[in-house]
Design an enzyme around this catalytic site. Structure first.
Site, PDB file in Angstrom:
ATOM      1  N   GLY A  64     -28.720 -89.031  21.995  1.00 57.14           N
ATOM      2  CA  GLY A  64     -30.153 -88.768  21.809  1.00 57.14           C
ATOM      3  C   GLY A  64     -31.000 -89.834  22.465  1.00 57.14           C
ATOM      4  O   GLY A  64     -31.948 -90.352  21.880  1.00 57.14           O
ATOM      5  N   ALA A  65     -30.647 -90.152  23.724  1.00 62.13           N
ATOM      6  CA  ALA A  65     -31.322 -91.270  24.402  1.00 62.13           C
ATOM      7  C   ALA A  65     -32.430 -90.805  25.341  1.00 62.13           C
ATOM      8  O   ALA A  65     -32.974 -91.597  26.103  1.00 62.13           O
ATOM      9  CB  ALA A  65     -30.299 -92.113  25.164  1.00 62.13           C
ATOM     10  N   ARG A  89     -35.352 -89.673  24.458  1.00 62.09           N
ATOM     11  CA  ARG A  89     -36.703 -89.904  23.910  1.00 62.09           C
ATOM     12  C   ARG A  89     -36.633 -90.956  22.799  1.00 62.09           C
ATOM     13  O   ARG A  89     -35.557 -91.321  22.336  1.00 62.09           O
ATOM     14  CB  ARG A  89     -37.249 -88.601  23.300  1.00 62.09           C
ATOM     15  CG  ARG A  89     -37.474 -87.513  24.312  1.00 62.09           C
ATOM     16  CD  ARG A  89     -38.146 -86.289  23.710  1.00 62.09           C
ATOM     17  NE  ARG A  89     -37.236 -85.437  22.993  1.00 62.09           N
ATOM     18  CZ  ARG A  89     -37.292 -85.183  21.684  1.00 62.09           C
ATOM     19  NH1 ARG A  89     -38.217 -85.738  20.938  1.00 62.09           N
ATOM     20  NH2 ARG A  89     -36.430 -84.369  21.108  1.00 62.09           N
ATOM     21  N   ASN A 120     -24.429 -81.355  23.077  1.00 58.87           N
ATOM     22  CA  ASN A 120     -24.880 -81.214  21.693  1.00 58.87           C
ATOM     23  C   ASN A 120     -23.876 -81.947  20.801  1.00 58.87           C
ATOM     24  O   ASN A 120     -22.712 -81.536  20.709  1.00 58.87           O
ATOM     25  CB  ASN A 120     -24.934 -79.717  21.340  1.00 58.87           C
ATOM     26  CG  ASN A 120     -25.285 -79.487  19.884  1.00 58.87           C
ATOM     27  OD1 ASN A 120     -25.484 -80.422  19.124  1.00 58.87           O
ATOM     28  ND2 ASN A 120     -25.353 -78.224  19.510  1.00 58.87           N
ATOM     29  N   ASN A 177     -27.405 -92.094  17.587  1.00 63.36           N
ATOM     30  CA  ASN A 177     -28.844 -92.057  17.315  1.00 63.36           C
ATOM     31  C   ASN A 177     -29.402 -90.635  17.242  1.00 63.36           C
ATOM     32  O   ASN A 177     -30.433 -90.414  16.607  1.00 63.36           O
ATOM     33  CB  ASN A 177     -29.552 -92.858  18.418  1.00 63.36           C
ATOM     34  CG  ASN A 177     -31.038 -92.585  18.466  1.00 63.36           C
ATOM     35  OD1 ASN A 177     -31.802 -93.148  17.687  1.00 63.36           O
ATOM     36  ND2 ASN A 177     -31.457 -91.698  19.356  1.00 63.36           N
ATOM     37  N   TYR A 218     -32.388 -83.832   5.380  1.00 60.00           N
ATOM     38  CA  TYR A 218     -32.402 -85.057   6.195  1.00 60.00           C
ATOM     39  C   TYR A 218     -31.879 -86.259   5.385  1.00 60.00           C
ATOM     40  O   TYR A 218     -31.045 -87.038   5.867  1.00 60.00           O
ATOM     41  CB  TYR A 218     -33.833 -85.305   6.671  1.00 60.00           C
ATOM     42  CG  TYR A 218     -34.016 -86.486   7.586  1.00 60.00           C
ATOM     43  CD1 TYR A 218     -33.620 -86.428   8.917  1.00 60.00           C
ATOM     44  CD2 TYR A 218     -34.610 -87.656   7.124  1.00 60.00           C
ATOM     45  CE1 TYR A 218     -33.802 -87.510   9.763  1.00 60.00           C
ATOM     46  CE2 TYR A 218     -34.804 -88.743   7.961  1.00 60.00           C
ATOM     47  CZ  TYR A 218     -34.392 -88.670   9.281  1.00 60.00           C
ATOM     48  OH  TYR A 218     -34.571 -89.742  10.117  1.00 60.00           O
ATOM     49  N   ALA A 263     -29.915 -86.219   2.782  1.00 57.11           N
ATOM     50  CA  ALA A 263     -28.469 -86.053   2.552  1.00 57.11           C
ATOM     51  C   ALA A 263     -27.692 -86.444   3.807  1.00 57.11           C
ATOM     52  O   ALA A 263     -26.664 -87.127   3.731  1.00 57.11           O
ATOM     53  CB  ALA A 263     -28.162 -84.612   2.161  1.00 57.11           C
ATOM     54  N   LYS A 322     -28.603 -88.538   6.151  1.00 58.75           N
ATOM     55  CA  LYS A 322     -28.699 -89.979   6.428  1.00 58.75           C
ATOM     56  C   LYS A 322     -27.972 -90.822   5.380  1.00 58.75           C
ATOM     57  O   LYS A 322     -27.469 -91.907   5.688  1.00 58.75           O
ATOM     58  CB  LYS A 322     -30.170 -90.384   6.551  1.00 58.75           C
ATOM     59  CG  LYS A 322     -30.873 -89.765   7.770  1.00 58.75           C
ATOM     60  CD  LYS A 322     -30.226 -90.192   9.076  1.00 58.75           C
ATOM     61  CE  LYS A 322     -30.972 -89.715  10.310  1.00 58.75           C
ATOM     62  NZ  LYS A 322     -30.336 -90.171  11.551  1.00 58.75           N
ATOM     63  N   ILE A 381     -41.138 -95.409  12.115  1.00 60.71           N
ATOM     64  CA  ILE A 381     -41.240 -95.953  13.469  1.00 60.71           C
ATOM     65  C   ILE A 381     -42.127 -95.009  14.281  1.00 60.71           C
ATOM     66  O   ILE A 381     -41.995 -93.778  14.169  1.00 60.71           O
ATOM     67  CB  ILE A 381     -39.834 -96.029  14.123  1.00 60.71           C
ATOM     68  CG1 ILE A 381     -38.833 -96.794  13.225  1.00 60.71           C
ATOM     69  CG2 ILE A 381     -39.907 -96.636  15.516  1.00 60.71           C
ATOM     70  CD1 ILE A 381     -39.160 -98.249  12.953  1.00 60.71           C
TER      71      ILE A 381
HETATM   72  P1  NAP Z   1     -36.985 -88.095  18.573  1.00 60.60           P
HETATM   73  O1  NAP Z   1     -38.066 -88.821  19.279  1.00 60.60           O
HETATM   74  O2  NAP Z   1     -37.237 -86.747  18.007  1.00 60.60           O
HETATM   75  O3  NAP Z   1     -35.705 -88.023  19.550  1.00 60.60           O
HETATM   76  C1  NAP Z   1     -34.520 -87.407  19.110  1.00 60.60           C
HETATM   77  C2  NAP Z   1     -33.455 -87.553  20.159  1.00 60.60           C
HETATM   78  O4  NAP Z   1     -32.264 -86.909  19.661  1.00 60.60           O
HETATM   79  C3  NAP Z   1     -33.812 -86.874  21.468  1.00 60.60           C
HETATM   80  O5  NAP Z   1     -33.348 -87.653  22.531  1.00 60.60           O
HETATM   81  C4  NAP Z   1     -33.040 -85.565  21.399  1.00 60.60           C
HETATM   82  O6  NAP Z   1     -32.641 -85.094  22.670  1.00 60.60           O
HETATM   83  C5  NAP Z   1     -31.799 -85.992  20.641  1.00 60.60           C
HETATM   84  N1  NAP Z   1     -31.112 -84.870  20.020  1.00 60.60           N
HETATM   85  C6  NAP Z   1     -31.589 -84.003  19.104  1.00 60.60           C
HETATM   86  N2  NAP Z   1     -30.648 -83.105  18.782  1.00 60.60           N
HETATM   87  C7  NAP Z   1     -29.547 -83.423  19.534  1.00 60.60           C
HETATM   88  C8  NAP Z   1     -28.240 -82.875  19.658  1.00 60.60           C
HETATM   89  N3  NAP Z   1     -27.875 -81.811  18.948  1.00 60.60           N
HETATM   90  N4  NAP Z   1     -27.366 -83.456  20.502  1.00 60.60           N
HETATM   91  C9  NAP Z   1     -27.725 -84.524  21.234  1.00 60.60           C
HETATM   92  N5  NAP Z   1     -28.957 -85.085  21.160  1.00 60.60           N
HETATM   93  C10 NAP Z   1     -29.852 -84.546  20.321  1.00 60.60           C
HETATM   94  O7  NAP Z   1     -36.424 -88.956  17.349  1.00 60.60           O
HETATM   95  P2  NAP Z   1     -36.569 -90.528  17.012  1.00 60.60           P
HETATM   96  O8  NAP Z   1     -37.757 -90.686  16.142  1.00 60.60           O
HETATM   97  O9  NAP Z   1     -36.432 -91.349  18.230  1.00 60.60           O
HETATM   98  O10 NAP Z   1     -35.293 -90.724  16.063  1.00 60.60           O
HETATM   99  C11 NAP Z   1     -34.060 -91.195  16.560  1.00 60.60           C
HETATM  100  C12 NAP Z   1     -33.123 -91.442  15.375  1.00 60.60           C
HETATM  101  O11 NAP Z   1     -33.724 -92.363  14.477  1.00 60.60           O
HETATM  102  C13 NAP Z   1     -32.817 -90.178  14.572  1.00 60.60           C
HETATM  103  O12 NAP Z   1     -31.491 -90.212  14.114  1.00 60.60           O
HETATM  104  C14 NAP Z   1     -33.777 -90.290  13.401  1.00 60.60           C
HETATM  105  O13 NAP Z   1     -33.321 -89.580  12.298  1.00 60.60           O
HETATM  106  C15 NAP Z   1     -33.781 -91.787  13.168  1.00 60.60           C
HETATM  107  N6  NAP Z   1     -34.959 -92.291  12.470  1.00 60.60           N
HETATM  108  C16 NAP Z   1     -36.209 -92.173  13.014  1.00 60.60           C
HETATM  109  C17 NAP Z   1     -37.297 -92.680  12.310  1.00 60.60           C
HETATM  110  C18 NAP Z   1     -38.679 -92.623  12.854  1.00 60.60           C
HETATM  111  O14 NAP Z   1     -39.589 -93.068  12.160  1.00 60.60           O
HETATM  112  N7  NAP Z   1     -38.914 -92.130  14.053  1.00 60.60           N
HETATM  113  C19 NAP Z   1     -37.101 -93.261  11.056  1.00 60.60           C
HETATM  114  C20 NAP Z   1     -35.824 -93.342  10.546  1.00 60.60           C
HETATM  115  C21 NAP Z   1     -34.749 -92.864  11.263  1.00 60.60           C
HETATM  116  P3  NAP Z   1     -33.220 -83.739  23.341  1.00 60.60           P
HETATM  117  O15 NAP Z   1     -34.700 -83.857  23.359  1.00 60.60           O
HETATM  118  O16 NAP Z   1     -32.599 -83.735  24.675  1.00 60.60           O
HETATM  119  O17 NAP Z   1     -32.751 -82.631  22.447  1.00 60.60           O
END
Ligand code: NAP
Length: 247
Positions: free
Chosen positions: A11-12, A14, A62, A89, A154, A156, A158, A187
């Site tokens: 998931g790199a 974005r 995926n 991630n 979500y 569950a 995490k 974040i």
């Molecule tokens: P985001 O901006 O929505 O980015 C999600 C990333 O995951 C994207 O690169 C997306 O790629 C990829 N992804 C989604 N489904 C996928 C799949 N089935 N296979 C491979 N890649 C997949 O999310 P983020 O906010 O950066 O969050 C990143 C991580 O941190 C997540 O695990 C999230 O739960 C965790 N987190 C985030 C926050 C926050 O405040 N943002 C807080 C706590 C934890 P595509 O676009 O190519 O699908």
């Protein structure tokens, strides 16, 4: 420095994953930028990395698909001859109160966030066992420790990531492989952009440091956990949340 290390960041394309990929590449690692749908964004991350003098590759997969993850890891090991670092991630949310949560929304969040993490650990472990070294970091969430109304699926997933992290740490410690989790709070990314201003204000009231975190806050913590300096840390969940959760 991470010179000569091969790192997979899922998931790199974005958000947090993008920052982690750029940070590890900046420290000298060759980074495989995994993505699912956002090909152009993943290519843009790779372009930024190469423009800054780093190296890597993009790989669509995926993470919920067990066999495709196996293919991805096989490709990495065939291409680069090793795999040193895996950062799990990739993650999604499908928020709603449990009464209205569909089975499909529960399953897809568990399958990507939790099973996806299992899939990557399972397949990455083989080359790491051969090398007798490895660093695995799983991105959990404050919600996995504290729960959150409207995020049962979500939370569950995490919380599951934390249990998976501790179990993997116990299984793999004797082979020089560390497994840790990072639990970000709120974040600033596209995921949190979805929150209303009222929701954001309510969240800030509960954060001792009174601000949302940045993707860099999380990426720097991951960079430490994959470094040689973190050799004696395993099975831990490190909060990066401005003090939101103190457990
Ligand atoms: P985001 O901006 O929505 O980015 C999600 C990333 O995951 C994207 O690169 C997306 O790629 C990829 N992804 C989604 N489904 C996928 C799949 N089935 N296979 C491979 N890649 C997949 O999310 P983020 O906010 O950066 O969050 C990143 C991580 O941190 C997540 O695990 C999230 O739960 C965790 N987190 C985030 C926050 C926050 O405040 N943002 C807080 C706590 C934890 P595509 O676009 O190519 O699908």
């Amino acid at each position: 420095m991470l010179t000569e290390k091969i790192a997979l960041v899922t998931g790199a394309s974005r958000g947090i994953g993008r920052e982690i990929a750029k940070t590890l590449a900046g420290l000298g690692a060759t980074v495989i930028i995994n993505y699912n749908g956002s090909e152009a964004s993943a290519n843009a991350v790779l372009e930024e990395i190469t423009r800054a003098g780093g190296s890597g590759a993009c790989y669509q997969c995926n993470v919920a698909d067990h066999d495709k993850v196996k293919e991805m890891i096989t490709w990495i090991v065939k291409t680069y001859k090793r795999l040193d670092i895996v950062v799990n991630n990739a993650g999604i949310t499908k928020d709603t109160l449990m009464m209205g949560m569909s089975e499909a929304d529960f399953d897809s969040v568990i399958n990507i966030n939790l099973k996806g993490t299992f899939n990557c650990i399972k397949h990455a472990v083989r080359p790491m066992l051969k090398q007798r070294s490895g660093r695995i970091v799983n991105i959990s969430s404050v919600v996995g420790r504290a729960g959150n109304a409207g995020q049962a699926n979500y939370a569950a997933s995490k919380a599951g990531v934390i249990g998976l992290t501790m179990s993997a740490a116990k299984e793999l410690g004797s082979r020089g492989i560390t497994v840790n989790a990072v639990a970000p709070g709120f974040i600033a990314t596209e995921m949190t952009d979805a929150l209303t201003e009222d929701q954001k204000a309510a969240i800030l009231k509960n954060i001792p440091l009174q601000t949302l975190g940045t993707t860099k806050d999380v990426a720097d913590t991951v960079a430490f956990l994959v470094s040689d300096e973190a050799r004696y840390i395993t099975g831990q969940t490190i909060s990066v949340d401005g003090g939101l959760y103190m457990g």
